[in-house]
Design an enzyme around this catalytic site. Structure first.
Site, PDB file in Angstrom:
ATOM      1  N   CYS A 126       0.831  -1.206   0.000  1.00 35.75           N
ATOM      2  CA  CYS A 126       0.000   0.000   0.000  1.00 35.75           C
ATOM      3  C   CYS A 126       0.866   1.258   0.000  1.00 35.75           C
ATOM      4  CB  CYS A 126      -0.966  -0.008   1.175  1.00 35.75           C
ATOM      5  SG  CYS A 126      -2.600  -0.601   0.688  1.00 35.75           S
TER       6      CYS A 126
ATOM      7  N   HIS B   8      -1.771   3.329  -6.069  1.00 36.11           N
ATOM      8  CA  HIS B   8      -2.644   2.217  -6.453  1.00 36.11           C
ATOM      9  C   HIS B   8      -4.046   2.642  -6.037  1.00 36.11           C
ATOM     10  CE1 HIS B   8      -2.065   1.476  -2.174  1.00 36.11           C
ATOM     11  NE2 HIS B   8      -3.212   0.827  -2.209  1.00 36.11           N
TER      12      HIS B   8
ATOM     13  N   HIS C 160      -8.392   1.617  -5.061  1.00 35.91           N
ATOM     14  CA  HIS C 160      -9.388   0.671  -4.555  1.00 35.91           C
ATOM     15  C   HIS C 160     -10.769   1.107  -5.031  1.00 35.91           C
ATOM     16  CE1 HIS C 160      -6.592  -1.146  -1.648  1.00 35.91           C
ATOM     17  NE2 HIS C 160      -6.146   0.088  -1.442  1.00 35.91           N
TER      18      HIS C 160
ATOM     19  N   ASP D  64     -14.309  10.575  -5.802  1.00 36.51           N
ATOM     20  CA  ASP D  64     -14.410   9.556  -6.848  1.00 36.51           C
ATOM     21  C   ASP D  64     -13.442   9.850  -7.999  1.00 36.51           C
ATOM     22  OD1 ASP D  64     -15.433   7.244  -8.054  1.00 36.51           O
ATOM     23  OD2 ASP D  64     -16.923   8.403  -9.183  1.00 36.51           O
TER      24      ASP D  64
ATOM     25  N   GLU E 277     -12.963  -1.613   1.879  1.00 37.86           N
ATOM     26  CA  GLU E 277     -11.859  -1.320   0.964  1.00 37.86           C
ATOM     27  C   GLU E 277     -11.680  -2.484  -0.003  1.00 37.86           C
ATOM     28  OE1 GLU E 277      -7.562   0.518   1.848  1.00 37.86           O
ATOM     29  OE2 GLU E 277      -7.632  -1.654   2.027  1.00 37.86           O
TER      30      GLU E 277
HETATM   31 NI    NI Z   1      -4.406   0.650  -0.496  1.00 41.81          NI
END
Ligand code: NI
Length: 137
Positions: A33, A39, A41, A79, A126
């Site tokens: 992470c 990255h 989710h 978003d 998540e």
């Molecule tokens: Ni993450």
């Protein structure tokens, strides 16, 4: 007392890190992470409110109104954004799901109060396997 939950979804990028730590230390503590190249989710947000039903309407709150408040104050801001860089209510915070839940609580609590009901819980998934719940303390 009636409890009602509205689900909303959003996708966001982040990186778990503390700028005062080295890349190695961040990697050690936060693992994947902490990938420097970000990255993302697909988050699912559950907003639970509580109160008494109106004697005339028979409902707790107008769902369209509740949904608009969540979309306007949370979803629209996060978003398809990078939480570390672009989301005002995550400014200066480690972008954990825990901090996200607390921040969303702080944003929504006064808005929900204005509807004559109370925020009860923020739940954020998540991944399919991990979720956080926050009840305001
Ligand atoms: Ni993450």
């Amino acid at each position: 007392m009636i409890y009602l939950t509205r689900r909303e979804r959003f996708s966001a990028a982040h990186r778990m890190f503390k700028k005062e730590w080295s890349d190695n230390k961040n990697q050690e503590v936060f693992g994947n992470c902490s990938n420097p190249h970000w990255h993302g989710h697909n988050y699912t947000l559950f907003v639970t409110v509580k109160g008494n039903i109106g004697s005339e309407t028979g409902y707790l709150v107008n769902l369209k109104t509740l949904s608009s408040i969540i979309r306007e104050n949370v979803v629209r801001k996060i978003d398809h954004k990078n939480m570390n860089l672009e989301v005002d209510f995550m400014d200066g915070k480690v972008t954990s799901t825990e901090n996200l839940a607390i921040s969303i609580w702080e944003v929504l609590y006064p808005k929900v109060k204005m509807l004559g009901i109370e925020l009860h819980k923020i739940k954020i998934e998540e991944t399919e396997n991990n979720f956080i719940e926050y009840f305001g303390k």
